[in-house]
Scaffold this motif. Structure first.
Motif, mmCIF file in Angstrom:
data_model
loop_
_atom_site.group_PDB
_atom_site.id
_atom_site.type_symbol
_atom_site.label_atom_id
_atom_site.label_comp_id
_atom_site.label_asym_id
_atom_site.label_seq_id
_atom_site.Cartn_x
_atom_site.Cartn_y
_atom_site.Cartn_z
ATOM 1 N N CYS A 10 9.832 8.241 -17.714
ATOM 2 C CA CYS A 10 10.229 8.565 -19.113
ATOM 3 C C CYS A 10 8.908 9.041 -19.716
ATOM 4 N N ASP A 11 9.308 9.888 -20.744
ATOM 5 C CA ASP A 11 8.060 10.123 -21.739
ATOM 6 C C ASP A 11 8.314 9.486 -23.050
ATOM 7 N N ILE A 12 9.244 8.542 -23.264
ATOM 8 C CA ILE A 12 9.193 7.402 -24.254
ATOM 9 C C ILE A 12 9.154 6.052 -23.957
ATOM 10 N N ILE A 29 4.889 18.765 -14.119
ATOM 11 C CA ILE A 29 3.579 18.086 -14.135
ATOM 12 C C ILE A 29 3.564 16.754 -13.913
ATOM 13 N N GLN A 30 4.765 16.260 -13.829
ATOM 14 C CA GLN A 30 4.834 14.877 -13.144
ATOM 15 C C GLN A 30 4.684 14.693 -11.776
ATOM 16 N N ALA A 31 5.474 15.915 -11.205
ATOM 17 C CA ALA A 31 5.417 15.744 -9.725
ATOM 18 C C ALA A 31 4.380 16.488 -9.055
ATOM 19 N N CYS A 64 22.107 16.842 -21.499
ATOM 20 C CA CYS A 64 21.524 18.038 -21.950
ATOM 21 C C CYS A 64 20.994 19.098 -21.082
ATOM 22 N N LEU A 65 20.566 18.299 -20.028
ATOM 23 C CA LEU A 65 19.555 18.800 -19.058
ATOM 24 C C LEU A 65 20.238 18.377 -17.541
ATOM 25 N N SER A 66 21.355 18.906 -17.358
ATOM 26 C CA SER A 66 22.158 18.701 -16.132
ATOM 27 C C SER A 66 22.299 19.756 -14.909
ATOM 28 N N THR A 124 5.947 23.494 -29.719
ATOM 29 C CA THR A 124 7.144 24.154 -29.789
ATOM 30 C C THR A 124 7.866 24.125 -28.504
ATOM 31 N N LYS A 125 7.517 23.572 -27.519
ATOM 32 C CA LYS A 125 8.310 23.112 -26.216
ATOM 33 C C LYS A 125 8.032 21.634 -26.341
ATOM 34 N N ARG A 126 8.842 20.724 -25.649
ATOM 35 C CA ARG A 126 8.715 19.329 -25.387
ATOM 36 C C ARG A 126 7.332 19.022 -25.270
ATOM 37 N N GLN A 182 2.462 28.946 -11.421
ATOM 38 C CA GLN A 182 2.666 28.903 -13.160
ATOM 39 C C GLN A 182 2.628 29.774 -13.572
ATOM 40 N N ARG A 183 3.904 29.944 -14.406
ATOM 41 C CA ARG A 183 4.181 31.101 -15.319
ATOM 42 C C ARG A 183 3.445 30.835 -16.728
ATOM 43 N N THR A 184 3.740 29.753 -17.145
ATOM 44 C CA THR A 184 3.049 29.723 -18.598
ATOM 45 C C THR A 184 2.445 28.219 -18.376
ATOM 46 N N SER A 238 11.182 28.965 -25.494
ATOM 47 C CA SER A 238 11.489 27.757 -24.682
ATOM 48 C C SER A 238 12.931 27.594 -24.289
ATOM 49 N N TRP A 239 13.230 26.504 -23.657
ATOM 50 C CA TRP A 239 14.750 26.215 -23.356
ATOM 51 C C TRP A 239 15.273 25.718 -24.832
ATOM 52 N N TYR A 240 14.637 25.323 -25.602
ATOM 53 C CA TYR A 240 15.152 24.981 -26.959
ATOM 54 C C TYR A 240 15.975 26.088 -27.442
ATOM 55 N N VAL A 256 4.985 24.501 -5.444
ATOM 56 C CA VAL A 256 5.750 24.104 -6.451
ATOM 57 C C VAL A 256 5.941 25.234 -7.828
ATOM 58 N N ILE A 257 7.201 25.634 -7.833
ATOM 59 C CA ILE A 257 7.241 26.815 -9.218
ATOM 60 C C ILE A 257 7.908 25.845 -10.337
ATOM 61 N N GLY A 258 6.675 26.157 -11.234
ATOM 62 C CA GLY A 258 7.437 25.468 -12.624
ATOM 63 C C GLY A 258 6.290 24.329 -13.163
ATOM 64 N N PHE A 314 11.445 23.738 -6.608
ATOM 65 C CA PHE A 314 11.831 24.324 -7.851
ATOM 66 C C PHE A 314 11.613 23.296 -9.064
ATOM 67 N N ALA A 315 10.727 23.555 -9.871
ATOM 68 C CA ALA A 315 10.506 22.564 -11.076
ATOM 69 C C ALA A 315 10.831 23.536 -12.259
ATOM 70 N N THR A 316 11.911 24.199 -12.019
ATOM 71 C CA THR A 316 12.383 25.366 -12.990
ATOM 72 C C THR A 316 13.483 24.911 -14.262
HETATM 73 P P1 NAP Z 1 11.157 23.056 -18.131
HETATM 74 O O1 NAP Z 1 10.494 22.442 -18.988
HETATM 75 O O2 NAP Z 1 11.976 24.227 -18.474
HETATM 76 O O3 NAP Z 1 10.013 23.974 -17.066
HETATM 77 C C1 NAP Z 1 10.346 24.784 -16.391
HETATM 78 C C2 NAP Z 1 9.260 25.209 -15.722
HETATM 79 O O4 NAP Z 1 9.695 26.234 -14.794
HETATM 80 C C3 NAP Z 1 8.221 25.903 -16.755
HETATM 81 O O5 NAP Z 1 7.101 26.007 -16.265
HETATM 82 C C4 NAP Z 1 9.003 27.634 -16.578
HETATM 83 O O6 NAP Z 1 7.874 28.518 -17.076
HETATM 84 C C5 NAP Z 1 9.147 27.438 -15.131
HETATM 85 N N1 NAP Z 1 9.874 28.595 -14.902
HETATM 86 C C6 NAP Z 1 11.261 28.903 -15.187
HETATM 87 N N2 NAP Z 1 11.853 29.790 -14.605
HETATM 88 C C7 NAP Z 1 10.842 30.498 -14.093
HETATM 89 C C8 NAP Z 1 10.819 31.748 -13.117
HETATM 90 N N3 NAP Z 1 11.901 32.580 -13.258
HETATM 91 N N4 NAP Z 1 9.683 32.113 -12.689
HETATM 92 C C9 NAP Z 1 8.598 31.141 -12.490
HETATM 93 N N5 NAP Z 1 8.584 30.093 -13.373
HETATM 94 C C10 NAP Z 1 9.815 29.641 -14.041
HETATM 95 O O7 NAP Z 1 11.763 22.211 -17.037
HETATM 96 P P2 NAP Z 1 11.378 20.768 -16.946
HETATM 97 O O8 NAP Z 1 10.215 20.349 -16.423
HETATM 98 O O9 NAP Z 1 12.529 20.179 -15.721
HETATM 99 O O10 NAP Z 1 12.005 20.065 -18.083
HETATM 100 C C11 NAP Z 1 13.045 20.150 -18.797
HETATM 101 C C12 NAP Z 1 12.996 19.009 -19.880
HETATM 102 O O11 NAP Z 1 13.507 17.923 -19.349
HETATM 103 C C13 NAP Z 1 11.662 19.003 -20.603
HETATM 104 O O12 NAP Z 1 11.320 19.519 -21.865
HETATM 105 C C14 NAP Z 1 11.999 17.274 -21.191
HETATM 106 O O13 NAP Z 1 12.667 17.349 -22.028
HETATM 107 C C15 NAP Z 1 12.779 16.700 -19.930
HETATM 108 N N6 NAP Z 1 12.121 16.180 -19.067
HETATM 109 C C16 NAP Z 1 11.556 14.857 -19.487
HETATM 110 C C17 NAP Z 1 10.789 14.220 -18.664
HETATM 111 C C18 NAP Z 1 10.257 12.963 -19.078
HETATM 112 O O14 NAP Z 1 10.967 12.167 -19.825
HETATM 113 N N7 NAP Z 1 8.997 12.481 -18.763
HETATM 114 C C19 NAP Z 1 10.516 14.495 -17.418
HETATM 115 C C20 NAP Z 1 11.110 15.754 -16.895
HETATM 116 C C21 NAP Z 1 11.729 16.429 -17.655
HETATM 117 P P3 NAP Z 1 7.950 28.877 -18.229
HETATM 118 O O15 NAP Z 1 7.399 27.863 -19.308
HETATM 119 O O16 NAP Z 1 7.154 30.268 -18.291
HETATM 120 O O17 NAP Z 1 9.494 29.064 -18.773
#
Ligand code: NAP
Length: 863
Positions: A57-59, A191-193, A144-146, A327-329, A208-210, A494-496, A183-185, A377-379
């Motif tokens: 968790c990040d909280i 970043i955790q994995a 929200c993220l399922s 501006t992203k989480r 890495q894209r961004t 961002s995904w927001y 790993v893509i993403g 895929f960490a996408t």
């Molecule tokens: P994410 O923040 O949406 O990150 C997805 C990653 O995949 C980004 O780097 C994105 O690049 C990349 N990506 C997406 N589509 C792509 C494509 N077509 N080609 C190449 N790269 C692509 O997803 P997430 O890391 O699973 O996190 C989602 C949310 O879940 C977080 O923001 C957070 O709210 C929550 N979360 C929380 C925790 C925690 O509590 N510690 C842990 C994990 C997740 P771009 O940036 O360029 O789009």
């Protein structure tokens, strides 16, 4: 209550994560029959599916738990600052066992359809296996993220070896040892994995894209002292979390990042870096999320850290993010950037070297093919709306939610909890709620409790078919977008914003005003009998529609409304309960004004008066030769306000109207009562005319202007200059001016309170300003009462719809017009008093200032 028929429930809840479980508990405790359906084999939601290596968790754990039960709080002890996924899942199981929740949950059951039956006023809910149940209330607890997102790469299905998505991780341990892993993403999950996978893999290639900003979590085991202290103070902690911005018991320091020296900023950022945590760095200042320059200070600091940590400068460069920080989480990590110093890790920048296809053996980019044994895929996710759209939800007239929100239409909810046309459906942590921007647990408890209370209310009042009105959801949705637009949040893909999913409409998907404000609003709605919702009397009554009037004015500008709510939330006492000195100190509205823009020169100087001196601030834009001048008087009821209050609009007017602006620090009441301010104001204009050359002003092109009490002074100075045959003025710019010592207009009635300037405050101002009632009849205090307004300079009069002074400003404009004075009158319908100096938060302030600058330019003939 429907308790006997196993296919008929009071409520059906979809999802057995944190929100679904608490919803079940609350409703069941209140005596309702509830059934939870869960697609997974077990409880846990997000924490059931996201079991990828390094998931945590990040909280901080001590804040990331239920707070509704003291017993549960006291019986559970977190092991470390940021709990790992297995520990969180254990916690969820502990709670479910303690509350005996499983007996009302049906696992391995995916809800595929839900349809509102208008006749029966209930929901028909269908499962994948064809079974159907009915319920009065349909509650989505989907997370929200399922809905995991796997981008549609060419050849996606051709890869022959192991493929995983972080959000759908298998139960069994994945063995990376010695393997070539890709790993893509690089979002929170990646970043955790990545650091954990890197330790085990033969070689890890990160695509890495961004690049991302990430700060160290500085995770560590809790010592018993922290746990005990937290337990003892939990009541207070809970309150702090509930009324905070992000659902944590801390808040940003009320200071701009631009106010500190670079050394002090560096010191604070470094301290935050060492301390770790999601908001620690940003909370040093309150404008990192708002002002680009402030944001850049934090962004530069993190980039400097990346440069120091990553040994290979080329790799470090690839890892440097450039978008606005936070501006992203925000992300917190454990050894993320350090991982790129490992021999077995390489980083591919897929913006420079795009992925062209997935092949049977790995990933092909424009440069080469990377052979892989495991592809991760960490996408991320199709956030907020994605999980809802996976179910065919149909409301009234068989309209589907997807049709309503996406196909040619727009996402609209009321409070993020409900949407019109879908009666008795509640969304927990739905789109346009603050959930994803907060500590989810705080949002979840608030949503569940509000929904449970609402259902109780409906039952008590025999109400059915409860739904948001179109007006309410229109308002709320505008609100969400407008609030986000005030910040930098909407400036980043961002995904927001829905930007991570191809073809998804772009708009901000959450309420970014903070969980505290959100709670106040939701409570307000409930306290007013669920305003903004409609319902029908239950079957034994008539079909009379009980439409609740909105507590908001549908046509108030959403940004202005938000300013009002924020000011209300500060709990500041009314001005009239303060002394003038206290009022002057408390009226610091710098944040509303925003960042001051550059003007070629800005100087303060004193000018002599018959009985003393006052200060003026002179703004001179870059230009050759003599310039026209605007002599400007600030507002503040002749009692408060100063040169700083209007510094931002004065700068904007100087640059846009290309004129010198002389802002006048006239003497204030009650120390100096009427007519001191008018005489000071007049003396200032005379001084400008007589000393024009010394300040590069053309004496034949002088205008006066001001806002509120300053608008009054400008109008009065125009009268005085005419009466005394003083300087000839080319224009008067009157921004929501005070023109009459009287409180009997319609706008005073309509806007007596609740819109920033109140009637009581105006009474307080006037009482401090005037020596006696007689003064109020003097046209130099009440220019509307002047016998004759002929021969005055042309005027711009701007008024605000939600302002007690609206009608007297417009009445003065009418008088001028009738007397043959050219007048441009504009009412800013949705605006409140004071908006002219709030360009930091109100788009309409920019329009108003631009309109004034254009009008001045025309009057000065310098277009
Ligand atoms: P994410 O923040 O949406 O990150 C997805 C990653 O995949 C980004 O780097 C994105 O690049 C990349 N990506 C997406 N589509 C792509 C494509 N077509 N080609 C190449 N790269 C692509 O997803 P997430 O890391 O699973 O996190 C989602 C949310 O879940 C977080 O923001 C957070 O709210 C929550 N979360 C929380 C925790 C925690 O509590 N510690 C842990 C994990 C997740 P771009 O940036 O360029 O789009």
């Amino acid at each position: 209550m429907n308790q006997h028929n196993t296919n008929v429930f009071d409520a059906v809840v979809v999802g057995a994560g944190f929100s679904g479980l608490y919803m079940l508990h609350r409703l069941r405790e209140a005596g309702y029959s509830v059934r939870v359906y869960e697609a997974g084999e077990d409880i846990g939601g997000t924490w059931y599916w996201n079991r990828y290596p390094g998931a945590r968790c990040d909280i901080e754990s001590i804040y990331y738990n239920y707070t509704f039960s003291e017993e549960i709080l006291n019986e559970w002890t977190w092991s470390s600052r940021y709990a790992e996924q297995p520990e969180i899942l254990n916690y969820i199981n502990f709670v479910a066992d303690k509350l005996d929740l499983r007996r009302d949950i049906q696992f391995n059951t995916r809800i595929t359809a839900a349809r509102y039956n208008e006749q029966n006023r209930n929901w028909e809910i269908g499962m994948e296996d064809g079974t159907q149940v009915t319920a009065e209330y349909f509650i989505t607890a989907l997370g929200c993220l399922s809905a995991s997102n796997i981008p549609k790469f060419k050849g996606l299905d051709s890869f022959k070896k192991e493929v995983y998505h972080t959000g759908r991780w298998p139960q069994e341990k994945v063995d990376f040892s010695g393997k070539q892993v890709g790993v893509i993403g690089t979002g929170s999950s990646g970043i955790q994995a990545i650091p954990v996978i890197a330790k085990e893999a033969g070689h890890l290639t990160v695509f890495q894209r961004t690049p991302q900003y990430s700060c160290p979590a500085q995770n560590h085991p809790y010592d018993s002292e922290v746990i005990n202290e937290t337990r003892q103070n939990y009541a207070e902690i809970k309150q702090l979390m509930r009324y905070s911005m992000h659902g944590v018991p801390s808040a940003p320091r009320m200071k701009s990042a631009l106010e500190d020296s670079p050394e002090e900023r560096e010191r604070l950022y470094e301290k935050a870096w060492q301390e770790g945590g999601l908001f620690t760095l940003t909370y040093n200042y309150n404008d990192i999320g708002i002002l680009p320059e402030a944001n850049e200070t934090a962004a530069t600091f993190i980039r400097s850290k990346i440069k120091k940590i990553v040994q290979d400068p080329e790799v470090a460069q690839k890892l440097m993010p450039t978008y606005y920080y936070a501006t992203k989480r925000p992300i917190i990590d454990t050894n993320y950037f350090e991982t790129y110093n490992r021999e077995n890790v390489s980083l591919i920048d897929i913006k420079a070297e795009p992925i062209t296809e997935i092949t049977p053996n790995g990933i092909k980019t424009t440069d080469k093919e990377y052979e892989l044994d495991v592809l991760v895929f960490a996408t991320g996710f199709d956030a907020m709306t994605g999980p809802l759209f996976k179910i065919d939800i149909r409301g009234k007239n068989d309209v589907s939610l997807k049709e309503k929100w996406e196909d040619g239409a727009d996402l609209k909810t009321y409070l993020g909890l409900s949407t019109s046309g879908f009666p008795n459906m509640f969304m927990l942590t739905g789109p346009q709620s603050p959930s994803v921007l907060s500590n989810m647990m705080v949002s979840i408890e608030q949503h569940v409790e509000w929904v449970a209370d609402c259902i109780d209310y409906l039952r008590e009042h025999h109400l059915e078919a409860f739904e948001a009105t179109i007006e309410a959801e229109e308002f709320w949705s505008q609100q969400c977008q407008a609030i986000a637009d005030m910040s930098l949040l909407t400036k980043t893909d961002s995904w927001y914003m829905g930007a991570n999913i191809e073809g998804k409409p772009r708009r901000f998907l959450a309420f970014s005003g903070g969980v505290g404000l959100y709670r106040l609003i939701c409570d307000d709605v409930a306290a007013r009998g669920y305003e903004g919702f409609t319902s029908l009397l239950s079957s034994n009554g008539t079909d009379e529609s009980l439409v609740k009037e909105g507590f908001f004015k549908a046509d108030i500008d959403p940004q202005a409304w938000f300013v009002l709510k924020q000011l209300e939330a500060t709990g500041a006492p009314p001005m009239e309960s303060l002394t003038p000195d206290q009022a002057r100190k408390s009226a610091d509205f710098q944040l509303l004004a925003g960042a001051p823009e550059e003007v070629e020169t800005v100087i303060n100087r004193t000018i002599p008066l018959a009985d003393g001196e006052i200060t003026v601030r002179i703004y001179t834009p870059a230009s050759e030769g003599p310039l026209p001048a605007l002599v400007y008087y600030h507002g503040g009821g002749w009692v408060i306000g100063n040169l700083d209050t209007v510094d931002v609009p004065c700068r904007m007017l100087a640059n846009r109207a290309r004129c010198v602006v002389v802002s006048v620090d006239y003497r204030l009441a009650p120390e100096y009562k009427f007519p001191t301010a008018t005489e000071d104001a007049y003396a200032a204009v005379k001084w400008v005319a007589e000393n024009a050359e010394s300040i590069r002003v053309d004496p034949d092109r002088i205008a006066v202007g001001g806002d509120s009490a300053g608008g009054n002074l400008a109008a009065v100075v125009a009268l005085m200059a005419r009466d005394r045959k003083g300087p000839s003025l080319v224009y008067q710019m009157l921004i929501y001016p005070v023109t009459n010592h009287s409180y009997d207009t319609e706008s005073y009635n309509e806007n007596a309170e609740g819109y920033f300037l109140t009637k009581n405050t105006m009474v307080w101002f006037w009482n401090h300003y005037l020596r006696d009632e007689q003064d109020g009849k003097n046209p130099y205090a009440s220019p509307l009462l002047a016998d004759d307004v002929r021969g005055l300079p042309p005027a711009l009069v701007i008024t605000a719809g939600y302002d007690p002074l609206r009608d007297e400003g417009e009445a003065y404009a009418e008088r001028l017009k009738t007397a043959g004075v050219p007048v441009e009158l504009t009412r800013y319908d949705g605006m409140i008093h004071g908006f002219f100096w709030m360009p930091g938060v109100l788009a309409e302030a920019h329009y108003g200032i631009n309109q004034a600058a254009n009008a001045l330019s025309r009057a000065f003939h310098v277009v």
